[in-house]
Scaffold this motif. Sequence first.
Motif, PDB file in Angstrom:
ATOM      1  N   VAL A 134      15.591  13.216 -15.657  1.00  0.00           N
ATOM      2  CA  VAL A 134      15.396  12.604 -14.339  1.00  0.00           C
ATOM      3  C   VAL A 134      14.140  11.744 -14.331  1.00  0.00           C
ATOM      4  O   VAL A 134      14.140  10.612 -13.827  1.00  0.00           O
ATOM      5  CB  VAL A 134      15.322  13.690 -13.241  1.00  0.00           C
ATOM      6  N   ARG A 135      13.051  12.271 -14.912  1.00  0.00           N
ATOM      7  CA  ARG A 135      11.764  11.546 -14.907  1.00  0.00           C
ATOM      8  C   ARG A 135      11.781  10.342 -15.843  1.00  0.00           C
ATOM      9  O   ARG A 135      11.236   9.287 -15.512  1.00  0.00           O
ATOM     10  CB  ARG A 135      10.631  12.499 -15.291  1.00  0.00           C
ATOM     11  N   LYS A 136      12.395  10.503 -16.997  1.00  0.00           N
ATOM     12  CA  LYS A 136      12.310   9.458 -18.031  1.00  0.00           C
ATOM     13  C   LYS A 136      13.464   8.449 -17.991  1.00  0.00           C
ATOM     14  O   LYS A 136      13.312   7.322 -18.476  1.00  0.00           O
ATOM     15  CB  LYS A 136      12.262  10.120 -19.420  1.00  0.00           C
ATOM     16  N   ILE A 137      14.599   8.850 -17.431  1.00  0.00           N
ATOM     17  CA  ILE A 137      15.772   7.960 -17.436  1.00  0.00           C
ATOM     18  C   ILE A 137      16.186   7.572 -16.019  1.00  0.00           C
ATOM     19  O   ILE A 137      16.235   6.391 -15.676  1.00  0.00           O
ATOM     20  CB  ILE A 137      16.956   8.617 -18.171  1.00  0.00           C
ATOM     21  N   THR A 138      16.483   8.591 -15.194  1.00  0.00           N
ATOM     22  CA  THR A 138      17.056   8.314 -13.880  1.00  0.00           C
ATOM     23  C   THR A 138      16.111   7.527 -12.982  1.00  0.00           C
ATOM     24  O   THR A 138      16.483   6.469 -12.447  1.00  0.00           O
ATOM     25  CB  THR A 138      17.466   9.627 -13.184  1.00  0.00           C
ATOM     26  N   LEU A 139      14.904   8.040 -12.800  1.00  0.00           N
ATOM     27  CA  LEU A 139      13.979   7.383 -11.866  1.00  0.00           C
ATOM     28  C   LEU A 139      13.592   5.970 -12.296  1.00  0.00           C
ATOM     29  O   LEU A 139      13.584   5.052 -11.460  1.00  0.00           O
ATOM     30  CB  LEU A 139      12.740   8.255 -11.651  1.00  0.00           C
ATOM     31  N   PRO A 140      13.261   5.735 -13.587  1.00  0.00           N
ATOM     32  CA  PRO A 140      12.947   4.345 -13.979  1.00  0.00           C
ATOM     33  C   PRO A 140      14.119   3.382 -13.778  1.00  0.00           C
ATOM     34  O   PRO A 140      13.928   2.269 -13.285  1.00  0.00           O
ATOM     35  CB  PRO A 140      12.588   4.476 -15.466  1.00  0.00           C
ATOM     36  N   LEU A 141      15.341   3.807 -14.148  1.00  0.00           N
ATOM     37  CA  LEU A 141      16.491   2.920 -14.003  1.00  0.00           C
ATOM     38  C   LEU A 141      16.980   2.823 -12.551  1.00  0.00           C
ATOM     39  O   LEU A 141      17.693   1.891 -12.193  1.00  0.00           O
ATOM     40  CB  LEU A 141      17.632   3.388 -14.899  1.00  0.00           C
ATOM     41  N   LEU A 142      16.564   3.791 -11.739  1.00  0.00           N
ATOM     42  CA  LEU A 142      16.919   3.758 -10.326  1.00  0.00           C
ATOM     43  C   LEU A 142      15.867   3.024  -9.492  1.00  0.00           C
ATOM     44  O   LEU A 142      16.068   2.818  -8.294  1.00  0.00           O
ATOM     45  CB  LEU A 142      17.082   5.194  -9.808  1.00  0.00           C
TER      46      LEU A 142
ATOM     47  N   GLY B  61      23.329   3.587  -7.454  1.00  0.00           N
ATOM     48  CA  GLY B  61      22.384   3.285  -8.528  1.00  0.00           C
ATOM     49  C   GLY B  61      22.457   4.303  -9.651  1.00  0.00           C
ATOM     50  O   GLY B  61      22.428   3.948 -10.841  1.00  0.00           O
ATOM     51  N   ILE B  62      22.573   5.575  -9.299  1.00  0.00           N
ATOM     52  CA  ILE B  62      22.662   6.629 -10.320  1.00  0.00           C
ATOM     53  C   ILE B  62      23.965   6.511 -11.106  1.00  0.00           C
ATOM     54  O   ILE B  62      23.994   6.667 -12.333  1.00  0.00           O
ATOM     55  CB  ILE B  62      22.544   8.019  -9.657  1.00  0.00           C
ATOM     56  N   LYS B  63      25.051   6.227 -10.398  1.00  0.00           N
ATOM     57  CA  LYS B  63      26.336   6.097 -11.073  1.00  0.00           C
ATOM     58  C   LYS B  63      26.372   4.885 -12.011  1.00  0.00           C
ATOM     59  O   LYS B  63      27.187   4.831 -12.940  1.00  0.00           O
ATOM     60  CB  LYS B  63      27.462   5.978 -10.038  1.00  0.00           C
ATOM     61  N   GLY B  64      25.489   3.914 -11.776  1.00  0.00           N
ATOM     62  CA  GLY B  64      25.438   2.740 -12.627  1.00  0.00           C
ATOM     63  C   GLY B  64      24.642   2.927 -13.904  1.00  0.00           C
ATOM     64  O   GLY B  64      24.617   2.033 -14.764  1.00  0.00           O
ATOM     65  N   ILE B  65      23.986   4.068 -14.042  1.00  0.00           N
ATOM     66  CA  ILE B  65      23.212   4.344 -15.263  1.00  0.00           C
ATOM     67  C   ILE B  65      24.178   4.778 -16.373  1.00  0.00           C
ATOM     68  O   ILE B  65      24.968   5.702 -16.181  1.00  0.00           O
ATOM     69  CB  ILE B  65      22.164   5.442 -15.005  1.00  0.00           C
ATOM     70  N   PRO B  66      24.136   4.161 -17.546  1.00  0.00           N
ATOM     71  CA  PRO B  66      25.067   4.505 -18.633  1.00  0.00           C
ATOM     72  C   PRO B  66      24.943   5.967 -19.060  1.00  0.00           C
ATOM     73  O   PRO B  66      23.829   6.485 -19.240  1.00  0.00           O
ATOM     74  CB  PRO B  66      24.643   3.568 -19.777  1.00  0.00           C
ATOM     75  N   GLU B  67      26.074   6.617 -19.209  1.00  0.00           N
ATOM     76  CA  GLU B  67      26.095   8.029 -19.589  1.00  0.00           C
ATOM     77  C   GLU B  67      25.570   8.256 -21.007  1.00  0.00           C
ATOM     78  O   GLU B  67      25.044   9.328 -21.318  1.00  0.00           O
ATOM     79  CB  GLU B  67      27.519   8.574 -19.485  1.00  0.00           C
ATOM     80  N   ASP B  68      25.710   7.229 -21.889  1.00  0.00           N
ATOM     81  CA  ASP B  68      25.267   7.437 -23.270  1.00  0.00           C
ATOM     82  C   ASP B  68      23.764   7.622 -23.372  1.00  0.00           C
ATOM     83  O   ASP B  68      23.272   8.226 -24.339  1.00  0.00           O
ATOM     84  CB  ASP B  68      25.721   6.283 -24.163  1.00  0.00           C
TER      85      ASP B  68
ATOM     86  N   GLU C  22       6.747  -3.953  -6.822  1.00  0.00           N
ATOM     87  CA  GLU C  22       7.762  -4.499  -7.719  1.00  0.00           C
ATOM     88  C   GLU C  22       7.324  -4.462  -9.180  1.00  0.00           C
ATOM     89  O   GLU C  22       8.158  -4.509 -10.090  1.00  0.00           O
ATOM     90  CB  GLU C  22       8.117  -5.927  -7.315  1.00  0.00           C
ATOM     91  N   ARG C  23       6.028  -4.345  -9.418  1.00  0.00           N
ATOM     92  CA  ARG C  23       5.542  -4.281 -10.807  1.00  0.00           C
ATOM     93  C   ARG C  23       6.034  -3.039 -11.514  1.00  0.00           C
ATOM     94  O   ARG C  23       6.124  -3.015 -12.754  1.00  0.00           O
ATOM     95  CB  ARG C  23       4.006  -4.310 -10.814  1.00  0.00           C
ATOM     96  N   LYS C  24       6.327  -1.985 -10.747  1.00  0.00           N
ATOM     97  CA  LYS C  24       6.783  -0.738 -11.344  1.00  0.00           C
ATOM     98  C   LYS C  24       8.294  -0.609 -11.378  1.00  0.00           C
ATOM     99  O   LYS C  24       8.833   0.439 -11.691  1.00  0.00           O
ATOM    100  CB  LYS C  24       6.187   0.443 -10.575  1.00  0.00           C
ATOM    101  N   VAL C  25       8.978  -1.706 -11.025  1.00  0.00           N
ATOM    102  CA  VAL C  25      10.446  -1.680 -11.003  1.00  0.00           C
ATOM    103  C   VAL C  25      10.962  -2.126 -12.375  1.00  0.00           C
ATOM    104  O   VAL C  25      10.525  -3.132 -12.930  1.00  0.00           O
ATOM    105  CB  VAL C  25      10.982  -2.625  -9.908  1.00  0.00           C
ATOM    106  N   HIS C  26      11.921  -1.361 -12.898  1.00  0.00           N
ATOM    107  CA  HIS C  26      12.535  -1.669 -14.193  1.00  0.00           C
ATOM    108  C   HIS C  26      13.937  -2.201 -13.923  1.00  0.00           C
ATOM    109  O   HIS C  26      14.815  -1.462 -13.487  1.00  0.00           O
ATOM    110  CB  HIS C  26      12.604  -0.419 -15.079  1.00  0.00           C
ATOM    111  N   TYR C  27      14.153  -3.477 -14.242  1.00  0.00           N
ATOM    112  CA  TYR C  27      15.449  -4.102 -13.973  1.00  0.00           C
ATOM    113  C   TYR C  27      16.397  -4.006 -15.169  1.00  0.00           C
ATOM    114  O   TYR C  27      17.520  -4.487 -15.098  1.00  0.00           O
ATOM    115  CB  TYR C  27      15.269  -5.560 -13.573  1.00  0.00           C
ATOM    116  N   SER C  28      15.958  -3.414 -16.251  1.00  0.00           N
ATOM    117  CA  SER C  28      16.851  -3.295 -17.398  1.00  0.00           C
ATOM    118  C   SER C  28      16.487  -2.054 -18.212  1.00  0.00           C
ATOM    119  O   SER C  28      15.416  -1.487 -18.022  1.00  0.00           O
ATOM    120  CB  SER C  28      16.752  -4.539 -18.287  1.00  0.00           C
TER     121      SER C  28
END
Length: 295
Positions: free
Chosen positions: A204-212, A181-188, A289-295
């Motif tokens: 980590v708090r603003k990008i990694t955890l929401p997208l993970l 999941g982490i490797k799938g997060i865009p580096e840009d 699931e309400r707190k899950v970000h799919y995009s």
Amino acid sequence: MGNKLAKFKEAAFGFGFLMPSLLGFGIFLFYPFFKSVYLSLHSTNPRGQIVDFVWFDNFKDILGSEHFYQSIKISFLFALMTIPTCLIISLCLALLTHKKNKINIYFQLIFASSIAIPIGNASVIWKILFHPTAGMFNYFLSFLGIDPIGWLTDPAYALISVSIMTVWISIGFTYLVLLSGIKGIPEDLYESAKMDGAGSSAMVRKITLPLLSPAIFFMSVISVIGALQSFSQINILTEGGPANSTNVVVYDLYQEAFVNYRFGTGSAQAIILFLIILLFTIVQFRIAERKVHYS
């Protein structure tokens, strides 16, 4: 007519590919489930043979038994000890080793290695490690001047010991899912955050955890199901003891059905456990699931 025949052939062709899977599900999943429902409505003799149709008496006996609620409590304690611990450790390891370099490749291999070990083999290994006299854990404690601990023989430590082993065997798969999941997060996204002055913890708090969050949610759901269905490690390490301190629901229904040959009450316990797992799964999908970000 020709169009309908073509559609029928296409559907039959598709079902032909699905048939092996459907047959497997029917034999190993659907038939045992409906057989359990059937047995839960009957009483059996000491040889395990069906004697009488008792409606819901088996369920009444179980729901009125304090022993059953004790096994439910132990199952939930086991889940609370293993699921958050495994998720947190796996997440930290994934965050530390997700970057591409030669050293991290070796660490990734080490952290994921437990996925290749069957749970039965792992349980035997840990039973040796937990041995009160020949085990390595008490051997190391002796160097620190600490008295030996009855890891699997003391009711105060038995459930904790089984939980430690379960966390270890579960980390491999959880780590791989979170690492992917982490490797799938865009580096840009990280590059843009760095340009805006964001630090590592903020990213980590603003990008990694929401997208993970989809991967974390997926692991939370299957971890709850797996923890409430745990059997092999408990059967090998403690056999539900000592003093029923590790007697989870699955082991209790196993004893009821395959040791005491009370297939009716054992099947009723299995149905109740199925409903509990189903309820928790629905609650997780409705709330978490309400707190899950799919995009």
